[in-house]
Design a protein around this motif. Structure first.
Motif: not given
Length: 329
Positions: A215, A227-228, A231-232, A246-250, A252
């Motif tokens: 990534r 981990e991703t 985080a999502c 959440p931005e972490a979902c972008q 994925t």
């Protein structure tokens, strides 16, 4: 004084009621626009031989416990992937391991001992040497009395490069089986030679470390790791009732166990809509996520899905599930 306390308490009760009504309306699929189209079908390992999942663990040799063969395909081969797409797969999942000459061999197991007439791991061999192995050698449906694919799997183990050339446009889900960060770096270097449009149809998942390294080099590529996922989903569980993703979902992919899915805010339609907007692919998998790669493999399994479900479906039997969703109307 008591009068004012009662008023204050009444206000709190009303605020809680209003909040609960908001949470319900904002997350109920009853009030969401109906989604159109068919589910996205993900074929695990292409079309493969089937086996009993009872007692299967990470090191179980599944080739030694197959059911009597219904077809001639061996998993993770180009013929099995061709057949999966022909049967209605929208995406085909495949497993990769690094080789001695830094290529990626498409093969499921950690070692060669179960399915092939070789021993050790793929990184002990060059890709050319792996080609000489018989990947059908170890399959048996009767405890070793007969081996229906022995001698038929020579030269069938493909490299990732061969798969990419053979399927220049089809969507693929590449599974990095190790947790070696170097494999993520090497895979990113390999994939970076392809145009951005091609990479939009490629997703990579696997160990936290290789996925994180990949990534870094290819930040726009869709990926998934434990981990991703955490985080999502952890912040989404905390704040998703508001509709916030959440931005972490972008960019994925989420593999959501069917036992957990109903507890996600907005499941199914609101959740799927929100994830679509964040460029998240949602795949529902069987069970609670703790066991073997359980999928939706029969018509009875499909009945467990929400009515008119249009998200992704993980299946080990695209030959069966493809028929269900591609019946003439």
């Amino acid at each position: 004084m008591k009068f004012f306390k009662r008023i204050k308490k009444s206000k709190i009760v009303w605020l809680l009621l209003v909040l609960m009504v908001f949470m319900y309306i904002n997350n109920s699929s009853l009030f969401a626009k109906e989604r159109e189209g068919k589910p996205l079908l993900l074929a695990h390992r292409g079309i493969a031989q089937t086996f009993s999942l009872e007692g299967v663990e990470g090191d179980t040799c599944t080739a030694e416990r197959i059911y009597p063969p219904e077809h001639s395909f061996l998993e993770n081969t180009i013929p099995s992937m061709e057949a999966a797409f022909a049967a209605g797969a929208d995406i085909v999942e495949l497993d990769v391991h690094i080789t001695k000459d830094n290529q990626f061999a498409v093969f499921h197991d950690w070692t060669l001992d179960c399915r092939t007439n070789g021993t050790g791991v793929t990184r002990d061999y060059t890709m050319a040497e792996l080609k000489k192995l018989d990947i059908g050698y170890g399959y048996t449906a009767d405890g070793g009395k007969t081996h229906p694919f022995r001698g038929k799997g020579i030269n069938l183990m493909p490299s990732l490069n061969e798969v990419m050339k053979h399927f220049p446009n089809e969507p693929l889900l590449i599974h990095v089986k190790s947790n070696d960060p170097e494999e993520g770096t090497l895979l990113a270097q390999y994939l970076s030679q392809f145009p951005k449009e091609r990479l939009k149809a490629i997703t990579v998942y696997g160990g936290d470390e290789p996925v994180a390294e990949l990534r870094k080099q290819l930040p726009e590529m869709k990926v998934m790791s434990k981990e991703t996922m955490k985080a999502c989903l952890i912040p989404y569980i905390a704040t998703g009732w508001t509709g916030h993703v959440p931005e972490a979902c972008q960019n994925t992919e989420l593999h959501v166990p069917e036992k957990i899915a109903p507890f996600l805010w907005g499941w199914p339609n609101r959740f799927l809509d929100r994830m679509d907007e964040a460029n998240v692919r949602t795949i529902i998998v069987g069970g609670n996520g703790s066991g073997f790669s359980s999928g939706f493999d029969s018509e009875e399994d499909i009945k467990r899905l929400p009515e008119n479900y249009t998200g992704g479906i993980w299946t080990n039997r695209i030959d069966k599930i493809g028929e269900i969703y591609n019946k003439p109307e």
